[in-house]
Design a protein around this motif. Sequence first.
Motif, PDB file in Angstrom:
ATOM      1  N   TRP A 133      35.835  57.000  69.465  1.00  0.00           N
ATOM      2  CA  TRP A 133      35.153  55.862  68.917  1.00  0.00           C
ATOM      3  C   TRP A 133      33.483  55.279  69.624  1.00  0.00           C
ATOM      4  N   LEU A 134      33.600  55.536  71.023  1.00  0.00           N
ATOM      5  CA  LEU A 134      32.068  55.144  71.731  1.00  0.00           C
ATOM      6  C   LEU A 134      31.344  55.910  71.217  1.00  0.00           C
ATOM      7  N   PHE A 142      31.102  58.162  68.216  1.00  0.00           N
ATOM      8  CA  PHE A 142      31.367  57.818  66.570  1.00  0.00           C
ATOM      9  C   PHE A 142      30.250  56.749  66.891  1.00  0.00           C
ATOM     10  N   ALA A 143      30.082  55.153  67.490  1.00  0.00           N
ATOM     11  CA  ALA A 143      29.381  54.184  67.423  1.00  0.00           C
ATOM     12  C   ALA A 143      27.852  54.547  67.422  1.00  0.00           C
ATOM     13  N   GLY A 153      26.529  56.709  65.118  1.00  0.00           N
ATOM     14  CA  GLY A 153      26.193  55.716  63.846  1.00  0.00           C
ATOM     15  C   GLY A 153      24.953  55.012  64.191  1.00  0.00           C
ATOM     16  N   MET A 154      24.695  54.454  65.246  1.00  0.00           N
ATOM     17  CA  MET A 154      23.329  53.719  65.700  1.00  0.00           C
ATOM     18  C   MET A 154      22.312  54.511  65.799  1.00  0.00           C
ATOM     19  N   ALA A 176      22.360  57.393  63.279  1.00  0.00           N
ATOM     20  CA  ALA A 176      22.265  57.657  62.228  1.00  0.00           C
ATOM     21  C   ALA A 176      21.746  56.259  61.427  1.00  0.00           C
ATOM     22  N   HIS A 187      29.795  61.197  65.101  1.00  0.00           N
ATOM     23  CA  HIS A 187      30.027  60.103  63.835  1.00  0.00           C
ATOM     24  C   HIS A 187      30.273  60.571  62.260  1.00  0.00           C
TER      25      HIS A 187
END
Lengths: 599, 128, 121, 252
Positions: free
Chosen positions: C15-16, C18-19, C22-23, C25, C78
């Motif tokens: 998750w970390l 991914f997050a 995500g930021m 992206a 992500h």
Amino acid sequence: MSRFDHKPRLESTRHDIVIVGGGGAGLSAAIAIAEQHPQLSIALVSKVVPMRSHTVAAEGGAAGVVSASDGLDLHFRDTVVGGEWLCDQAAVDYFVARCHEEMVRLEHWGCPWSRGEDGYPAVRNFGGMSTARTWFAADKTGFHILHTLFQTSLRFPRIQRFDEYFVHDLLVDDGCCRGVVAIDIASGDFHALQAGAVIMATGGAGRVYRQNTNAGILTGDGLGLALRHGVALRDMEFVQFHPTTLPGSGVLITEGCRGEGAYLTNRHGHRYLQDYGLGPEVREPVPKTMELGPRDRLSQAFWHEQQAGRTVDTPNGPAVQLELMHLGRRKIAERLPFISELAKTFVGVDPACAPIPVCPSVHYTMGGIATDITTATALPGLYACGECASVGIHGANRLGSNSLAELLVFGREAGLQAAGFAADQARQGTAAALAAQARESAARAAQWLARPAGGLRLAELREQMTTAMQDGVGIYRDAERMASTCESLENLSQLLDSISLDDRSRCFNTEWLSAIELGFTLDVARCIAHAALNRRESRGSHQRLDGYNQRDDDQFLRHSLATLAPGQPPQIHYRAVNITRLPPGERRYGGGSATEHKP
Amino acid sequence: MKAHYQRPMGRWYLRPFYLFVYTLRELTAVFVLLYALILLSGLAALAAGPEAWASYRQALAHPLSIGLHGLILVAALYNSITWFMVAPKAMPALFIGTRPLPGLLITLAHIVVFVIVSVALLVLAGAG
Amino acid sequence: MSNQNKPRSHEPIVWLLFAAGGMIAAMLMPALVVITGIGAPVGLIADGSLDHERVIGMLGSPAGKLLVFPLISLLFWHAMHRIFHGLHDLGIQAGLGYYRVLCYGFALLATLLTAGILFLI
Amino acid sequence: MSDGSGQIDILISRYDPERDDQPHTERFTVPYQHDSSVLDALLYIKDRIDGSLSFRWSCRMAICGSCGKMINGVPRLSCKTFLRDYAPGPLHIEALHHFPVIKDLVVEQAGFLDKLPEARPWLIREQEQALADGPHRQSPRQRARFASTSACINCLLCYAACPQYGMKPDFAGPALLALVERYNADSRDQGRAERMPLINAEDGVWSCTLVGNCSAVCPKGVDPAAAINRNKLESAKDYFLRFLKIGSGGAE
């Protein structure tokens, strides 16, 4: 046709204590027992999941003497005077002495009381109270109290919940209450819960009236159950009309609004309460003055304004205006967010911009199952607390915020008393008799499902009842209309057996439950109407227009007790009021004239 | 005795519309993956030498590639907006006194940063 | 009754990643897509700046590598995290553990590949 | 939006476990006024047309949380939803999605109620304060930290809105995790460590993919999606930092 067999099952379990009702009073009782007597098993039986109970809808707050300038004696006096001396003064003394402790206990359990800048719980003014002593959690006090109690109760595995079980009878053997019989609503099966003691905490009976603030569940089940087992209902003629509710729906607009400084005006924008002995007109809230008068006086003032044609017309009937605009948006958002939401949702009014149309609606059953100061009823083993009980602190008119405090103080008391009783009881010997009783009672309840079709509609009967009550036993009463209501109610109770149900199934059959409820509600309505007809005086919320316009202490400084025998109208008896230290006197509000406005 | 009815989930990710909106957000991941692969292959081409790099650049200049990047851009923008919209829910709660900071403000702050960073990157690239 | 025996999820690891991806992206990808996928190929970028030598010089520098490595690898994490959860959203129950290994394994592979290539440059 | 009154057709999803294998739809026509709610319509049907229609309701004022239904596919409190907004209809009412249907519009709530104790939804203190010592101190600012999460009425609309709960009934779900956050954010509470196992679990915050629909349908402005996703960061910290906290008593 059916995928299941229809034979009613009857399960049976044993508990030390059975509590009927999962609202504030029932949960207080349950937690008190679980804390003090962890060895006892507790069954908490409720026809709704506890957090749906109507305690959830209380808004304004709970009384508890807190400030240095206040004192227990002042709270005592406010309560006794507010109840027009029909209060049991020993009970009131017991009550006021324990309120603060209960508020603190709730705080320790996490209740999110609103706070002052000093970090201590804040208090607000309330009607008829001589100083600010009403603890509050914004304007959702009951909601927060109920959820705090419910969530705290989850700590105790000894509290076994029977959610959505509808109690339709008590089990009585050897002159003692020994349990209850309930319908498991989801399955329609019966369940006998035997116990050493039973606590009744089923709330009020506001649903006997057409326009009320009460939830649909407040059908007076507990009162009806007690009545059928010979326990008297006390002071049932005293029904509280809350002065500020939404026309039509009866949705409650808290007294907290007035505690925070709201005005009540008539169609001319005039703060009319000054014309009813509650003046002088003050800008800032002054205790026991104007809008901070007691509920009975405010509802009566509305009636007079309506008679004089000075109310505002709404699609749902006459109303006066509750003005909050001068409090400002910020204060409304902080102290009265729920009221704001309700006004916007139900009448399309933003109280920061426009007045809320309000009128009186039936709100609270001040009478109830007669108990002594320890919450014990005349039936050994049966205890009662909360709105369904009459422990004697409200008299002829309850002060706002005394009821939330009551359900904490006497809920706890009921729990501890019942635990003591249950611990003393021998458990042997009665099981067979109780099982037979349960079978017989279950069979009677199941008969509803076997009745022939084509009878009366349940709702028709219910509407006739609520209309009769609204017409005959309202804010002002006279012998003729009360007698007519009594007669209608007697007729309706004869017709109960002619009802037929659309729903003959067992699973979640709410029509079946409504039919049983209506039986209870009708009995309670009959007691209210007869007790009212027999009280030939005016006191507190019971006001007559037919020559009995004055208080009559010589004849009626007495509690009424209503009992019901099968096939007969209610019998009304009277019993002395326990007056220990505050002799009857004049009931005075506002700073001005003491003369009461009478028609 | 009790026969409860359990409603099947069906194709919840297509209908109702507000759940389709969520599905589209999750679907942007495919385009992110594509773009990451394109970047990675570019890096590989770079490492492989000038010729590989030249053919990589040539492939990127193909109209199909430009079209694909247009699609990726749309998906990326959608991803950005939805990301900023949920940002207030994923970060610690902020308060001004007793009032919670409105989530919209946090979203707007993200968008402002996004615009500044994007413009800076574009200017840098254009000048570079 | 008790929640103490609930097994801890290892999701925080992915998750970390991914997050963070995500930021990146959300903040950088639209501009990067315009630059690398549209602007550069159609010649909007200054002439010569995309020569092999210059790009190597830029990305191959320690600072360049430090920027490019997280950029590319986190985009993979992500994307693969969402794709894995998307499979669950589509109602795929059977073999989900297998897909988990596949998805995150792919992201890990891409990460190693990115690192390897950067090492070579 | 019509402001007046009239008639509206209502389609209700009916299910009788004693007869039916799956729900079917029945049509009712009811009159409405400008202030008639969907609950009023249901009561009208039950009282005057078909007494066998089962549904939960109680307070009529959006605080008891009993009367949630799917109204045109969206979970809403039926007492707080008005017929005028759906005129001329038809209006489709179903039982809350994702819960097993007991009968008609009544759902089995055990999926939420049975999990409640896992949230440890009570004030946990290392040392309980004596009653005689009076209330804890808490500033209005500290109270504001959990004001919104404490507003949850457990109406379960958020569960009906959450596809992740629909696919995985073991998921603790929005309201329960908001309740965890309500106590964790209370300055008087010291029980965070006891609640972390639920947060950290696969069925805790990690089953959430931030659809965000729970917050959109909440009738009380609770924002469970925020309560959950803020705790993802807390859980991630707990996951990695627990190794640094050995002996500090911070982790279980």
